[in-house]
Design a protein around this motif. Sequence first.
Motif, PDB file in Angstrom:
ATOM      1  N   SER A 247      47.489  36.040  46.803  1.00  0.00           N
ATOM      2  CA  SER A 247      47.065  37.085  45.872  1.00  0.00           C
ATOM      3  C   SER A 247      48.209  37.372  44.903  1.00  0.00           C
ATOM      4  N   GLN A 248      47.889  37.343  43.626  1.00  0.00           N
ATOM      5  CA  GLN A 248      48.934  37.464  42.592  1.00  0.00           C
ATOM      6  C   GLN A 248      49.187  38.929  42.210  1.00  0.00           C
ATOM      7  N   ASP A 272      41.553  51.253  39.913  1.00  0.00           N
ATOM      8  CA  ASP A 272      40.988  50.271  40.854  1.00  0.00           C
ATOM      9  C   ASP A 272      41.413  50.581  42.294  1.00  0.00           C
ATOM     10  N   THR A 290      49.625  44.374  40.185  1.00  0.00           N
ATOM     11  CA  THR A 290      48.199  44.094  40.314  1.00  0.00           C
ATOM     12  C   THR A 290      47.959  43.338  41.625  1.00  0.00           C
ATOM     13  N   ASP A 291      46.719  43.015  41.889  1.00  0.00           N
ATOM     14  CA  ASP A 291      46.377  42.323  43.139  1.00  0.00           C
ATOM     15  C   ASP A 291      45.172  41.434  42.858  1.00  0.00           C
ATOM     16  N   THR A 292      45.438  40.186  42.469  1.00  0.00           N
ATOM     17  CA  THR A 292      44.364  39.293  42.021  1.00  0.00           C
ATOM     18  C   THR A 292      44.316  38.048  42.905  1.00  0.00           C
ATOM     19  N   ILE A 294      43.958  34.422  44.082  1.00  0.00           N
ATOM     20  CA  ILE A 294      44.044  33.175  43.308  1.00  0.00           C
ATOM     21  C   ILE A 294      43.756  31.991  44.244  1.00  0.00           C
ATOM     22  N   THR A 306      43.919  39.988  31.851  1.00  0.00           N
ATOM     23  CA  THR A 306      43.323  41.197  32.432  1.00  0.00           C
ATOM     24  C   THR A 306      44.386  42.026  33.171  1.00  0.00           C
ATOM     25  N   GLU A 307      45.324  41.349  33.787  1.00  0.00           N
ATOM     26  CA  GLU A 307      46.375  42.067  34.525  1.00  0.00           C
ATOM     27  C   GLU A 307      47.317  42.795  33.559  1.00  0.00           C
TER      28      GLU A 307
END
Length: 519
Positions: A247-248, A272, A290-292, A294, A306-307
Amino acid sequence: MTREDMLARLDQQQGLWDFIIVGGGATGAGVAVDAASRGYSVLLLEQSDFGKGTSSRSTKLVHGGVRYLEQGNIPLVMEALRERGILRQNAPHLVTNLPFVVPTYDWWEAPFYGLGLKVYNLLAGKYGFGQSEVLSREETLERLPTIRVEGLRGGVVYHDGQFDDARLLISLVQTAAEHGAALLNYVEVTGLTRGGDGTVDGVAARDVETGRAFRAPGRVVINATGPFADNVRRLADPDALPLIAPSQGVHLVFDRSFLPGGSGIMVPHTTDGRVMFAIPWHGHTVVGTTDTPIPHPTLEPQPLETEIAFILETAALYLHKAPTRADVLSAFAGIRPLVRRGDSRITAALSRDHTIHIDSSGLLTTAGGKWTTYRRMAEETVDQAVEFARLPEKACVTAALRIHGYHETAEEFGALAVYGADAPAVRDLLGADSSLGETFDPALPCIRAQALWAARSEMARRVDDVLARRCRALFLNARAAIRMAPAVAALMALELGRDQAWQRREVAAFEALAQQYIV
Ligand SMILES: Cc1cc2nc3c(=O)[nH]c(=O)nc-3n(C[C@H](O)[C@H](O)[C@H](O)COP(=O)(O)OP(=O)(O)OC[C@H]3O[C@@H](n4cnc5c(N)ncnc54)[C@H](O)[C@@H]3O)c2cc1C
């Protein structure tokens, strides 16, 4: 600490290493310190530079995790608060006490966060960093002069730790080296070797600088490759089920004017539902994260549009002068090696936060956790490895082990404080050549002596190693780092015996890399 010395240790090793560690991030370096200080023989191999992965890309907090407190995970918070205290005790030159303010805009926030943060401090017990306090509107503005004033009722101040992640990593590598470990950057593990019974009994590796391939035999191989852990597990078992859910997280860096006081801001609930921080760091302001999720980890993850937009929007809600893209001096991304849950067949969680997993091949993977708890994670990993490999038991000593550079009043060294006890030696370089006291660029305090020291004593091999991790130029101001690159390359070339062509290649490669930190 030089590469030549480390290669000599590799060549001189007779027979099996007790520990072979793959990966030179917080986890691998922590295990190396623990195992070497217990008296085991240790080889650590890092494919790139020490800290090139996640461990130089954190929020720079040594913390118990206020978020876990909200989730009611008291044991995890207590463990992290204890580790926070131990780390400050063992590395006072690198961990500082930072006040954080939670600004309050609703009537219920002051009593709610006031109570929660009192509990946070109480849980720290003798490792406490300072009392939390409810602040009036005026007191909040005094601490946070740039906070949005409309609707501001006050705030709650609490204390946590802050550090320089890549510098701590270099200090851990030095600590392990002082206890006899051999640690090499730019050596990639390309395969795992197997004994007659099929058990992993060593590694196949390649020196990235020379192309030399070699094998190293070991009693136990520790996979400490963070987000890359599944890639290494698949070297032993191509069908291994994944352990890691990468997670990025992205941070944006601005100049100091966005957060001029000495306190950070903690936003407990972004739109969020996450926690966000704005913190003063090395004379700049770092905002994130952030927490994206991947699909695949890479060594240079890219911030997503978006981040970037999300961080700017959130910052605009709390700062009266909203930062824009044009204000971003650097944008950096890191990948959390989150441990997948819910498949009890493949994970053996020793704590909710990290996992130590032994594959049927005998490869031991240690992953997850956070920087703050690296020491505890290393202790558990070494305990498990000793039992698994039937090594003679030896007690862990890291709770009271001073980390390289230990110095109680390092702030007296100003911009060189992160070197701790090494700072006078860095300064002594100026005696031979006073031009080494000059900065490379007016935007950043990094002096020429730091680049020389990095190449001479900290195993910096490439321009990126100096500008990104030995001094943090790339993370603070990517354009300034690009301007610094030619002079850094020239200095390193002299020290490491490189030619003009090397300098040109290094400067071009660094420029291409640094462009990715500019939004
Ligand atoms: C955005 C973000 C913010 C964070 N903030 C905080 C914070 O404020 N405080 C905190 O306590 N924690 C924080 N963390 C967590 C912390 O940074 C990580 O838990 C920690 O850095 C993970 O370290 P690691 O050694 O496991 O992984 P890494 O640092 O990624 O190290 C793994 C290493 O393995 C190497 N490697 C991979 N394959 C091979 C191979 N085949 N051969 C040799 N080497 C190999 C890689 O090059 C890499 O250097 C944060 C994490 C993220 C992503």
